[in-house]
Scaffold this motif. Structure first.
Motif, PDB file in Angstrom:
ATOM      1  N   TRP A 550       0.803  -1.269   0.031  1.00 50.60           N
ATOM      2  CA  TRP A 550      -0.008   0.041   0.045  1.00 50.60           C
ATOM      3  C   TRP A 550       0.782   1.249  -0.190  1.00 50.60           C
ATOM      4  CZ3 TRP A 550      -5.118  -0.390  -0.541  1.00 50.60           C
ATOM      5  CH2 TRP A 550      -6.023  -1.534  -0.412  1.00 50.60           C
ATOM      6  N   GLY A 551       1.989   1.130  -0.383  1.00 50.59           N
ATOM      7  CA  GLY A 551       3.002   2.506  -0.524  1.00 50.59           C
ATOM      8  C   GLY A 551       3.553   2.831   0.781  1.00 50.59           C
ATOM      9  N   PHE A 552       3.315   2.228   1.854  1.00 52.03           N
ATOM     10  CA  PHE A 552       4.044   3.150   2.963  1.00 52.03           C
ATOM     11  C   PHE A 552       5.303   3.271   3.088  1.00 52.03           C
ATOM     12  CE2 PHE A 552      -0.344   1.518   4.809  1.00 52.03           C
ATOM     13  CZ  PHE A 552      -0.521   2.548   5.470  1.00 52.03           C
ATOM     14  N   ASP A 553       6.004   2.456   2.418  1.00 49.80           N
ATOM     15  CA  ASP A 553       7.715   2.566   2.516  1.00 49.80           C
ATOM     16  C   ASP A 553       7.855   3.721   1.620  1.00 49.80           C
ATOM     17  OD1 ASP A 553       8.656   0.591   4.097  1.00 49.80           O
ATOM     18  OD2 ASP A 553       8.279  -0.875   2.491  1.00 49.80           O
ATOM     19  N   TRP A 554       7.129   3.857   0.468  1.00 54.06           N
ATOM     20  CA  TRP A 554       7.300   5.045  -0.148  1.00 54.06           C
ATOM     21  C   TRP A 554       6.895   6.363   0.548  1.00 54.06           C
ATOM     22  CZ3 TRP A 554       3.942   9.040  -1.919  1.00 54.06           C
ATOM     23  CH2 TRP A 554       4.231   9.596  -3.079  1.00 54.06           C
ATOM     24  N   LEU A 555       5.861   6.340   1.162  1.00 61.04           N
ATOM     25  CA  LEU A 555       5.414   7.589   1.891  1.00 61.04           C
ATOM     26  C   LEU A 555       6.268   7.891   2.981  1.00 61.04           C
ATOM     27  CD1 LEU A 555       3.190   9.433   2.364  1.00 61.04           C
ATOM     28  CD2 LEU A 555       2.213   7.639   3.861  1.00 61.04           C
ATOM     29  N   TYR A 556       6.804   6.842   3.707  1.00 64.36           N
ATOM     30  CA  TYR A 556       7.870   7.258   4.744  1.00 64.36           C
ATOM     31  C   TYR A 556       9.243   7.713   4.165  1.00 64.36           C
ATOM     32  CZ  TYR A 556       4.502   4.906   8.192  1.00 64.36           C
ATOM     33  OH  TYR A 556       3.214   4.582   8.707  1.00 64.36           O
ATOM     34  N   ASP A 557       9.704   6.967   3.053  1.00 65.38           N
ATOM     35  CA  ASP A 557      10.912   7.684   2.437  1.00 65.38           C
ATOM     36  C   ASP A 557      10.753   9.182   2.373  1.00 65.38           C
ATOM     37  OD1 ASP A 557      13.424   6.841   1.266  1.00 65.38           O
ATOM     38  OD2 ASP A 557      12.408   7.688  -0.717  1.00 65.38           O
ATOM     39  N   LYS A 558       9.541   9.580   1.595  1.00 66.58           N
ATOM     40  CA  LYS A 558       9.197  10.885   0.988  1.00 66.58           C
ATOM     41  C   LYS A 558       9.135  11.824   2.360  1.00 66.58           C
ATOM     42  CE  LYS A 558       9.268  10.024  -3.414  1.00 66.58           C
ATOM     43  NZ  LYS A 558      10.277  10.575  -4.111  1.00 66.58           N
ATOM     44  N   LEU A 559       8.314  11.288   3.362  1.00 67.80           N
ATOM     45  CA  LEU A 559       8.008  12.337   4.536  1.00 67.80           C
ATOM     46  C   LEU A 559       9.038  12.363   5.714  1.00 67.80           C
ATOM     47  CD1 LEU A 559       4.360  11.493   5.238  1.00 67.80           C
ATOM     48  CD2 LEU A 559       5.282  13.472   3.731  1.00 67.80           C
ATOM     49  N   LEU A 560       9.826  11.325   5.879  1.00 65.03           N
ATOM     50  CA  LEU A 560      10.920  11.029   6.891  1.00 65.03           C
ATOM     51  C   LEU A 560      12.269  10.750   6.485  1.00 65.03           C
ATOM     52  CD1 LEU A 560       8.672   8.823   9.284  1.00 65.03           C
ATOM     53  CD2 LEU A 560       8.960  11.104   9.464  1.00 65.03           C
ATOM     54  N   VAL A 561      12.577   9.507   5.467  1.00 70.54           N
ATOM     55  CA  VAL A 561      13.895   9.526   5.303  1.00 70.54           C
ATOM     56  C   VAL A 561      14.604  10.451   4.530  1.00 70.54           C
ATOM     57  CG1 VAL A 561      15.494   7.829   4.183  1.00 70.54           C
ATOM     58  CG2 VAL A 561      13.357   6.829   5.506  1.00 70.54           C
ATOM     59  N   ARG A 562      13.879  11.065   3.308  1.00 70.41           N
ATOM     60  CA  ARG A 562      14.590  12.011   2.653  1.00 70.41           C
ATOM     61  C   ARG A 562      15.021  13.314   3.246  1.00 70.41           C
ATOM     62  NH1 ARG A 562      15.446  10.596  -2.742  1.00 70.41           N
ATOM     63  NH2 ARG A 562      14.394   8.635  -3.277  1.00 70.41           N
ATOM     64  N   PRO A 563      13.909  13.935   4.282  1.00 65.47           N
ATOM     65  CA  PRO A 563      13.916  15.124   4.759  1.00 65.47           C
ATOM     66  C   PRO A 563      15.139  14.867   5.980  1.00 65.47           C
ATOM     67  CG  PRO A 563      11.838  14.723   4.331  1.00 65.47           C
ATOM     68  CD  PRO A 563      12.467  13.431   3.987  1.00 65.47           C
ATOM     69  N   PHE A 564      15.332  13.694   6.575  1.00 63.38           N
ATOM     70  CA  PHE A 564      16.521  13.636   7.400  1.00 63.38           C
ATOM     71  C   PHE A 564      17.677  13.792   6.726  1.00 63.38           C
ATOM     72  CE2 PHE A 564      19.395  10.724  10.012  1.00 63.38           C
ATOM     73  CZ  PHE A 564      19.076  11.521  11.166  1.00 63.38           C
ATOM     74  N   GLN A 565      17.647  12.852   5.697  1.00 62.43           N
ATOM     75  CA  GLN A 565      19.090  12.805   4.972  1.00 62.43           C
ATOM     76  C   GLN A 565      19.448  14.365   4.454  1.00 62.43           C
ATOM     77  OE1 GLN A 565      18.001   9.981   1.904  1.00 62.43           O
ATOM     78  NE2 GLN A 565      19.082   8.321   3.110  1.00 62.43           N
ATOM     79  N   TRP A 566      18.598  15.187   4.055  1.00 65.11           N
ATOM     80  CA  TRP A 566      18.738  16.534   3.678  1.00 65.11           C
ATOM     81  C   TRP A 566      19.190  17.264   4.889  1.00 65.11           C
ATOM     82  CZ3 TRP A 566      16.947  21.211   4.983  1.00 65.11           C
ATOM     83  CH2 TRP A 566      17.113  22.447   4.070  1.00 65.11           C
ATOM     84  N   ILE A 567      18.880  17.214   5.879  1.00 64.14           N
ATOM     85  CA  ILE A 567      19.053  17.882   7.209  1.00 64.14           C
ATOM     86  C   ILE A 567      20.430  17.532   7.514  1.00 64.14           C
ATOM     87  CG2 ILE A 567      18.735  18.258   9.484  1.00 64.14           C
ATOM     88  CD1 ILE A 567      15.751  18.064   9.129  1.00 64.14           C
ATOM     89  N   ALA A 568      20.839  16.289   7.359  1.00 59.38           N
ATOM     90  CA  ALA A 568      22.171  15.680   7.953  1.00 59.38           C
ATOM     91  C   ALA A 568      23.390  16.228   6.796  1.00 59.38           C
ATOM     92  CB  ALA A 568      22.125  14.229   7.982  1.00 59.38           C
ATOM     93  N   ARG A 569      22.848  16.080   5.754  1.00 55.40           N
ATOM     94  CA  ARG A 569      23.742  16.839   4.628  1.00 55.40           C
ATOM     95  C   ARG A 569      24.137  18.259   4.941  1.00 55.40           C
ATOM     96  NH1 ARG A 569      21.143  13.448   0.952  1.00 55.40           N
ATOM     97  NH2 ARG A 569      19.977  15.514   0.480  1.00 55.40           N
ATOM     98  N   LYS A 570      23.012  19.002   5.151  1.00 57.84           N
ATOM     99  CA  LYS A 570      23.104  20.565   5.355  1.00 57.84           C
ATOM    100  C   LYS A 570      23.894  20.761   6.767  1.00 57.84           C
ATOM    101  CE  LYS A 570      21.140  21.940   1.718  1.00 57.84           C
ATOM    102  NZ  LYS A 570      22.047  22.864   0.567  1.00 57.84           N
TER     103      LYS A 570
END
Length: 624
Positions: A550-570
């Motif tokens: 049901w796309g939960f992994d995709w949703l969590y990747d967009k809402l949680l994982v990618r923003p966290f990775q962006w913050i870590a890089r910045k």
């Protein structure tokens, strides 16, 4: 005999310690004896304890074993103490006995693996952690076992750590369950600060005396414990880790799904049921979460190609049934389904391991026609699958699931919506179960069988087949002319539901409805996935959505994982990191300077010793 309760934990812990420290120097025979034998001895002691408990029940149907005070700080003095009552005894019997059968199976299944001793060390610690969780007299000790099963699941899911995909699956399980564990830990702090104790029975008594039904504090405490339960038991919205957990060895999957880990959340809610009765909104939420999870996971199971992922989504769905029962206040029905589910789900996973080991393939659409060469695995799937789908009057799964469906309709907290959802889930269960069996064992054979099972595997499967058939008769409902012995036993410590008189006609209709959906699911499975039908998986968008959970992994990747990775890089160049990085650079420079002194030339080492000696003597002479 009850005084030997501590040995049920101590023996697997001792075995795990020995295997971890000395396993690489032991023969495989000794490893097998320690690994499987320790859990076997624990199971035997548990059976003897159970027999004594039933023959001569202790006062109040409760036995408490105080071992020692864990720590003492102010008024906080948690103990290492075990609490045995009908609920923990049932859990203990299932964990040790089913755990032993899985260990026995593993002796043969994992025999050629280079990490043989390491595997059994992890498995023994896994069982010991679950036993600690089940027997804990206080919530802090329960939390220790809770974190122990989390650690062991991480180690076992990533057991074949050379494959990065397995490591990612292990990390995902560990991280996702941390969300729930954090909520659980906050809940423990809340309970201690407000009630002044973490002793489970004392805390529940104080909560009932001090908090009113529907109070904000009771609601908050129940909600935090529910957060821990949904993560550990893979319920919405934290269910995404369990399908990926199939990366571990198949016996690990069986242990996680049948006897440990995912059942921990069910036990936590049942053990702290007083909090949930004080928070009706949260208890109702438990039923909603279970119902929605049950249906979504069943649809996902219907679209999976991987045999083990079908069973993984099936577990999520069946745990949903248990949550539905807990939310309705049918505590004993939830524990009854836990027991039968442990039998048939362990059977299905171990049978799947036989198939996978024999053909070196997990894709259902690349199997087919295996029933002639893998007869025991085929019949194990038929029996386990029939119990899972609820074959009426013959299998254990029918009695436990029918009890939940009956309570969802006729119980004091039930209604037509819960009953309809449960029946829909039963239909989908029958459909995806027999789809799996038809795809794997019927039609043209596409793969060659390369290996056959030995005695240890066969014994484990035969025993679990028997339990999947007769296990339900320990709690035969009155409308079948039997005695609900297990429910009566559990209800001595769990609050029973109000007796509901629905009449013989309605009782007959509920049984016929369950039988009808079983038959309808079987017929649809044969119609769509029978041996004469196309064996190509459908590619429509809806099934792709089900395949992706049901796309939960995709949703969590967009809402949680990618923003966290962006913050870590910045934040990589954060000024706060400058002194820390500077210290690291000084350490690196010092290492490089010292490395220059290691030339490998003896004459330079001798000259250095001579100069150092002369310098020390000179300093000593000057100091005089």
């Amino acid at each position: 005999m009850l005084q030997l309760l501590w040995l049920v934990v101590a023996i697997p812990v001792a075995s795990a310690t020995l295997l971890a420290l000395f396993g690489s120097n032991l023969s495989r025979r000794v490893v097998a004896v320690l690994g499987a034998g320790s859990v076997g001895v624990a199971a035997l002691i548990t059976l003897l304890i159970g027999a004594v408990f039933l023959a001569s029940p202790p006062m109040g149907n409760v036995y408490v074993q105080h071992l020692w005070t864990w720590m003492s700080s102010g008024g906080f003095t948690p103990e290492i103490a075990f609490y045995l009552d009908p609920v923990s005894l049932l859990m203990l019997l299932v964990v040790t006995f089913v755990g032993f059968l899985i260990h026995l199976y593993s002796v043969e299944y994992m025999h050629d693996d280079e990490g043989y001793a390491r595997f059994f060390a992890y498995m023994n610690l896994f069982v010991a952690s679950m036993i600690t969780l089940v027997l804990a007299n206080n919530l802090l000790l329960l939390y220790l076992g809770w974190e122990g099963v989390g650690l062991c699941s991480f180690l076992l899911i990533g057991f074949w750590y050379r494959d990065p995909q397995n490591v990612r699956a292990a990390a995902k399980a560990f991280i996702v369950t941390r969300f729930g564990d954090t909520a659980f830990a906050v809940g423990l702090l809340l309970l201690f600060t407000r009630l002044g104790t973490l002793d489970i029975q004392d805390a529940m008594h104080r909560a009932a005396m001090q908090w009113s039904t529907g109070s904000s504090i009771a609601t908050a405490a129940a909600a935090l414990l529910l957060g821990g339960a949904v993560a550990k038991s893979a319920q919405l919205p934290l269910q995404t880790w369990l399908p990926d957990a199939m990366a571990g060895p198949t016996p690990t999957s069986a242990l996680i799904h049948a006897a440990t880990m995912v059942t921990a959340g069910v036990y936590l809610i049942a053990r702290t049921h007083v909090l949930f009765t004080l928070a009706p909104s949260i208890q109702f939420l438990v039923a909603i979460i279970g119902t929605v999870t049950m249906l979504l996971a069943a649809f996902s199971a219907l679209a999976q190609r991987d045999m083990k992922r079908v069973l993984a989504y099936s577990t999520i769905s069946q745990i949903g049934y248990m949550f539905l029962a807990l939310g309705l206040g049918a505590w004993s029905a939830a524990m009854f389904h836990f027991m039968t589910h442990a039998f048939f789900k362990a059977l299905l996973f171990l049978a799947a391991g036989v198939v996978i080991h024999a053909v070196h393939e997990q894709d259902l659409y690349r199997m087919g026609g295996l029933r002639k060469e893998l007869r025991l695995a085929f019949w194990a799937f038929v029996i386990g699958g029939s119990a899972l789908a609820g074959l009426p009057l013959i299998t254990a799964g029918f009695f436990s699931k029918d009890l939940i469906l009956w309570q969802s309709w006729a119980g004091p907290n039930g209604n037509a919506w819960f009953w309809a959802a449960g029946m829909t889930g039963a239909l989908l269960t029958s459909l995806y179960t027999f789809r799996m069996i038809l795809l794997a064992f019927y039609g043209p054979q596409q793969l060659h069988v390369r290996a056959k099972s030995g005695l240890a595997v066969r014994v484990s499967l035969v025993v679990l087949c028997s339990l999947s058939l007769v296990g339900g008769y320990v709690d035969t409902p009155p409308h079948f002319g039997g005695t609900p012995a297990l429910s009566n036993f559990l209800n001595s410590v769990l609050p029973p539901l109000e007796e509901v008189h629905i009449g013989p006609i309605t009782e007959t209709m509920t049984v016929l409805s369950a039988s009808t959906v079983f038959a309808l699911g079987l017929w649809l499975a044969y119609l769509i996935f029978g041996p004469k039908r196309s064996r190509q998986p459908a590619q429509n968008l809806l099934e792709q959505l089900w395949l992706a959970g049901w796309g939960f992994d995709w949703l969590y990747d967009k809402l949680l994982v990618r923003p966290f990775q962006w913050i870590a890089r910045k934040s990589a160049a954060d000024p706060v990191d400058v002194p820390i990085n500077g210290l690291a650079q000084v350490t690196v420079l010092g290492y490089r300077a010292l490395r220059l002194t290691q030339t490998g030339q003896v004459r330079w080492y001798a000259a250095g010793l001579a100069l150092g000696t002369a310098a020390i003597l000179a300093i000593a002479f000057v100091a005089r």
